[in-house]
Design an enzyme around this catalytic site. Sequence first.
Site, mmCIF file in Angstrom:
data_model
loop_
_atom_site.group_PDB
_atom_site.id
_atom_site.type_symbol
_atom_site.label_atom_id
_atom_site.label_comp_id
_atom_site.label_asym_id
_atom_site.label_seq_id
_atom_site.Cartn_x
_atom_site.Cartn_y
_atom_site.Cartn_z
ATOM 1 N N ARG A 105 -35.552 1.646 18.826
ATOM 2 C CA ARG A 105 -34.402 1.731 19.737
ATOM 3 C C ARG A 105 -33.340 0.803 19.164
ATOM 4 O O ARG A 105 -33.580 -0.402 19.003
ATOM 5 C CB ARG A 105 -34.781 1.292 21.153
ATOM 6 C CG ARG A 105 -33.572 1.078 22.028
ATOM 7 C CD ARG A 105 -33.880 0.976 23.488
ATOM 8 N NE ARG A 105 -34.268 2.277 24.011
ATOM 9 C CZ ARG A 105 -34.329 2.560 25.315
ATOM 10 N NH1 ARG A 105 -34.033 1.638 26.210
ATOM 11 N NH2 ARG A 105 -34.692 3.753 25.716
ATOM 12 N N HIS A 132 -30.738 10.432 22.334
ATOM 13 C CA HIS A 132 -31.980 10.022 23.004
ATOM 14 C C HIS A 132 -32.910 11.236 23.054
ATOM 15 O O HIS A 132 -33.192 11.773 24.134
ATOM 16 C CB HIS A 132 -31.656 9.490 24.401
ATOM 17 C CG HIS A 132 -32.729 8.648 25.013
ATOM 18 N ND1 HIS A 132 -33.921 8.352 24.361
ATOM 19 C CD2 HIS A 132 -32.803 8.039 26.233
ATOM 20 C CE1 HIS A 132 -34.660 7.596 25.157
ATOM 21 N NE2 HIS A 132 -34.012 7.399 26.290
ATOM 22 N N GLN A 135 -36.078 11.484 25.411
ATOM 23 C CA GLN A 135 -35.725 11.721 26.808
ATOM 24 C C GLN A 135 -35.569 13.221 27.070
ATOM 25 O O GLN A 135 -36.044 13.748 28.078
ATOM 26 C CB GLN A 135 -34.397 10.993 27.133
ATOM 27 C CG GLN A 135 -33.940 11.169 28.557
ATOM 28 C CD GLN A 135 -34.834 10.440 29.539
ATOM 29 O OE1 GLN A 135 -35.125 9.258 29.355
ATOM 30 N NE2 GLN A 135 -35.282 11.115 30.591
ATOM 31 N N ASP A 223 -25.716 10.274 33.946
ATOM 32 C CA ASP A 223 -26.233 9.068 33.290
ATOM 33 C C ASP A 223 -25.337 7.911 33.729
ATOM 34 O O ASP A 223 -24.255 8.122 34.297
ATOM 35 C CB ASP A 223 -26.161 9.276 31.753
ATOM 36 C CG ASP A 223 -26.842 8.174 30.948
ATOM 37 O OD1 ASP A 223 -27.499 7.292 31.541
ATOM 38 O OD2 ASP A 223 -26.711 8.189 29.705
ATOM 39 N N CYS A 262 -31.799 10.121 33.477
ATOM 40 C CA CYS A 262 -32.796 9.506 32.588
ATOM 41 C C CYS A 262 -33.305 8.168 33.114
ATOM 42 O O CYS A 262 -34.388 7.735 32.735
ATOM 43 C CB CYS A 262 -32.199 9.326 31.195
ATOM 44 S SG CYS A 262 -30.762 8.226 31.170
ATOM 45 N N ARG A 290 -42.032 11.245 30.192
ATOM 46 C CA ARG A 290 -41.792 10.526 28.939
ATOM 47 C C ARG A 290 -43.138 10.270 28.255
ATOM 48 O O ARG A 290 -43.288 10.401 27.040
ATOM 49 C CB ARG A 290 -41.075 9.185 29.205
ATOM 50 C CG ARG A 290 -39.649 9.318 29.693
ATOM 51 C CD ARG A 290 -38.727 9.904 28.632
ATOM 52 N NE ARG A 290 -38.724 9.107 27.416
ATOM 53 C CZ ARG A 290 -38.025 7.989 27.226
ATOM 54 N NH1 ARG A 290 -37.223 7.534 28.174
ATOM 55 N NH2 ARG A 290 -38.071 7.330 26.063
HETATM 56 N N1 NVA Z 1 -27.038 6.018 28.248
HETATM 57 C C1 NVA Z 1 -27.976 4.999 28.632
HETATM 58 C C2 NVA Z 1 -29.375 5.506 28.576
HETATM 59 C C3 NVA Z 1 -30.428 4.532 28.977
HETATM 60 C C4 NVA Z 1 -31.817 5.084 28.849
HETATM 61 C C5 NVA Z 1 -27.815 3.803 27.723
HETATM 62 O O1 NVA Z 1 -27.645 3.984 26.509
HETATM 63 O O2 NVA Z 1 -27.825 2.682 28.218
HETATM 64 N N1 CP Z 2 -34.680 6.433 30.134
HETATM 65 C C1 CP Z 2 -35.030 5.408 29.337
HETATM 66 O O1 CP Z 2 -35.039 5.536 28.099
HETATM 67 O O2 CP Z 2 -35.351 4.281 29.985
HETATM 68 P P1 CP Z 2 -35.588 2.827 29.350
HETATM 69 O O3 CP Z 2 -34.237 2.334 28.889
HETATM 70 O O4 CP Z 2 -36.141 2.008 30.465
HETATM 71 O O5 CP Z 2 -36.521 2.949 28.195
#
Ligand code: NVA
Ligand code: CP
Length: 303
Positions: A105, A132, A135, A223, A262, A290
């Site tokens: 990540r 992502h 997801q 989101d 998500c 997930r």
């Molecule tokens: N768009 C959000 C998704 C979190 C899972 C982010 O990048 O923070």
């Molecule tokens: N939806 C998702 O990826 O959640 P986290 O940021 O908690 O991993």
Amino acid sequence: MTTPLHFLDLDRFDRATLRRILVRAGELKARHKTRADAALLEGRALAMIFERPSTRTRVSFELAMLQLGGHSLLLTDSESQLGRGETMADTARVLSRYVDAIMIRTSDQRKLWELAEHATVPVINGLTDQSHPCQLMADIMTYEEHRGSIEGRTVAWSGDASNVARSWVHAAVRFGFRLRLACPLPLQPGSPLLDWARSEGGDVTVTERPELAVADADLVVTDTWFSMGIEQAEVRQTQLLPYRVDEAMMALAKPDALFMHCLPAHRDQEVTAAVIDGAQSVVWDEAENRLHAQKGILAWCLS
Ligand code: NVA
Ligand code: CP
């Protein structure tokens, strides 16, 4: 040397492969309680690099490895040499000597590419600033569990064209559904992504008017307005306010439309409590899937 089976972004896959992964995920889910697959990844190890916070991704990958007989290791940038400037390329070379796959990540998609270029084991995208895909695999699985095939359906996105929205564009093309994105003009996806969708024969449109996007949709998705790394600016909040998913917006979609997010969610911002905690919401199923979708991905990468 053969190229490892990376899971980087949905646009790099053909439909049949993504479908195979989802079928596998469904099988693993069905047998989940029996522990029949407890030795599937016996002796295998997954390194998980987190340069950004996570709840779902971390827990679901760690448990997926555990429940399939494998092992996972957590690396954060502050507690590894990444935080002191060791390159992704060198990290990839080193980790490839120890583990069987690497999940990352990161706030920068280019680091994902760098890792994948230099790793000799599969690399899995656990979220970047641009996408992502894990997801989306869970989300497609969830939609189809509730409503059958997503092919030919209409999905509406209302809000920021985030990393998750970009993966919805990839998914629309690969899984064959219509995607209508409603975003304020400054926050709409860039033309390279939309040009790609069109060039692949996808049905993806963008509007500034959420009521047009949501009309008769089978699924409504949103989101956070402030993805990780984005400054909490008031101007952004003002721009996005008309895109909040509330009951009035959901009433424009089909009566049996589902709502997805998500997570993590903000009930005073992108979605109201009445919607996310209401009967049309399947957000907890998404979160659960997930785990199962990623078991399918891990089984494919390590096959
Ligand atoms: N768009 C959000 C998704 C979190 C899972 C982010 O990048 O923070
Ligand atoms: N939806 C998702 O990826 O959640 P986290 O940021 O908690 O991993």
